[in-house]
Design a protein around this motif. Structure first.
Motif, PDB file in Angstrom:
ATOM      1  N   GLU A   1       0.752  -1.127  -0.007  1.00  0.00           N
ATOM      2  CA  GLU A   1       0.143  -0.049  -0.026  1.00  0.00           C
ATOM      3  C   GLU A   1       0.874   1.338  -0.031  1.00  0.00           C
ATOM      4  OE1 GLU A   1      -0.176  -1.563   4.434  1.00  0.00           O
ATOM      5  OE2 GLU A   1      -0.029  -2.275   2.270  1.00  0.00           O
ATOM      6  N   ASN A   2       2.046   1.343   0.388  1.00  0.00           N
ATOM      7  CA  ASN A   2       3.153   2.413   0.676  1.00  0.00           C
ATOM      8  C   ASN A   2       3.400   2.904  -0.807  1.00  0.00           C
ATOM      9  OD1 ASN A   2       2.698   2.045   3.162  1.00  0.00           O
ATOM     10  ND2 ASN A   2       4.918   1.310   3.461  1.00  0.00           N
ATOM     11  N   TYR A   3       3.307   2.057  -1.722  1.00  0.00           N
ATOM     12  CA  TYR A   3       3.787   2.155  -3.306  1.00  0.00           C
ATOM     13  C   TYR A   3       2.533   2.419  -4.254  1.00  0.00           C
ATOM     14  CZ  TYR A   3       7.594   0.140  -0.825  1.00  0.00           C
ATOM     15  OH  TYR A   3       8.597  -0.036   0.136  1.00  0.00           O
TER      16      TYR A   3
ATOM     17  N   ASP B   1       0.247   4.998  -4.593  1.00  0.00           N
ATOM     18  CA  ASP B   1      -0.010   6.597  -5.039  1.00  0.00           C
ATOM     19  C   ASP B   1       0.702   6.648  -6.283  1.00  0.00           C
ATOM     20  OD1 ASP B   1      -1.434   6.739  -2.679  1.00  0.00           O
ATOM     21  OD2 ASP B   1       0.169   7.803  -1.838  1.00  0.00           O
ATOM     22  N   GLY B   2      -0.129   7.136  -7.314  1.00  0.00           N
ATOM     23  CA  GLY B   2       0.413   7.481  -8.650  1.00  0.00           C
ATOM     24  C   GLY B   2       0.576   6.268  -9.478  1.00  0.00           C
TER      25      GLY B   2
END
Length: 240
Positions: A158-160, A162-163
């Motif tokens: 989930e940390n990666y 975005d975008g």
């Protein structure tokens, strides 16, 4: 017997109109012949002709305009998709020279469903990440895919997100591996309502469902995916 004959006749008219569109005699945004013209041409009653027009409308070939007739829709050109152990959507589309993009519709983390657990060879208490990805060609949605990964293979995914724009680019960048396709199973079916909505097609348009297994370079199962692909925009080339 009469009902059977009418059913055959309306299919013949529908096939005649579709062939004219495919051959380019009727072009995008052209108006197809009116009900009266088709009745005269085929010597059939209006009921049969209306069935034929309703059929090609439901299949996405034309759009009826109240009081004006039916106009031919933009028919997407099928995109060749090369299927191999190293298949990647972005690279396929770049090789075809078409504009493309991917959009993450949603994601979740939780316990695997039975088919996910079986295919990924997981214990019941092991968790997975489940991603829903919509892919476009020339700004037209072509497929929606559910991709499932064991949490231990992609920790803190989930940390990666975005975008998000490319699944395999993310995996290579953050986890230093690229899944290798081990098998794919194809099946024709009709779309679920939610898939028809995101793919912008009528529920009567068939899709190709592609269930695939991807392995880690080490050989362990790492991704189980189910893609639902528009059949009118997709032709698959399998490389051996």
């Amino acid at each position: 017997m009469k009902i059977r004959e009418e059913s055959i006749q309306h299919l013949k008219i529908a096939e005649f109109l579709v062939e004219k569109i495919r051959d380019g005699e009727f072009k995008e945004m052209d108006k197809i012949p009116s009900e009266n013209e088709l009745c005269r041409q085929f010597s059939l009653n209006r009921h049969v002709v209306r069935q034929a027009i309703a059929r090609i409308s439901n299949l996405g070939w034309v759009t009826p305009v109240q009081g004006k007739g039916c106009y031919i829709n933009r028919i997407p050109k099928p995109i060749q998709y090369v299927l191999s152990s190293q298949t990647r959507f972005s690279e396929n589309m770049e090789n075809e020279g078409v504009k493309h993009k991917s959009r993450l519709l949603n994601w979740e983390k939780g316990l695997p469903k039975e088919e996910e657990r079986t295919n990924l060879q997981l214990d019941e208490n092991e968790t997975v990440y489940r991603l829903e990805i919509l892919r476009y060609v020339d700004d037209v949605p072509i497929s929606v895919t559910t991709s499932v990964f064991p949490e231990e293979e992609v920790p803190k995914l989930e940390n990666y997100l975005d975008g998000f724009h490319s699944l395999y680019e993310l995996l290579q960048r953050e986890y230093q591996f690229r899944p290798i396709r081990s098998k794919s199973v194809f099946q024709a079916s009709l779309p679920l309502l939610k898939d028809a909505e995101v793919l912008q097609i009528p529920e009567s348009i068939p899709i190709v469902q592609m269930e695939s297994m991807m392995n880690h370079p080490s050989g362990a199962p790492v991704e189980y995916s189910v893609a639902r692909v528009r059949s009118d925009m997709h032709k698959c080339l399998v490389e051996f």
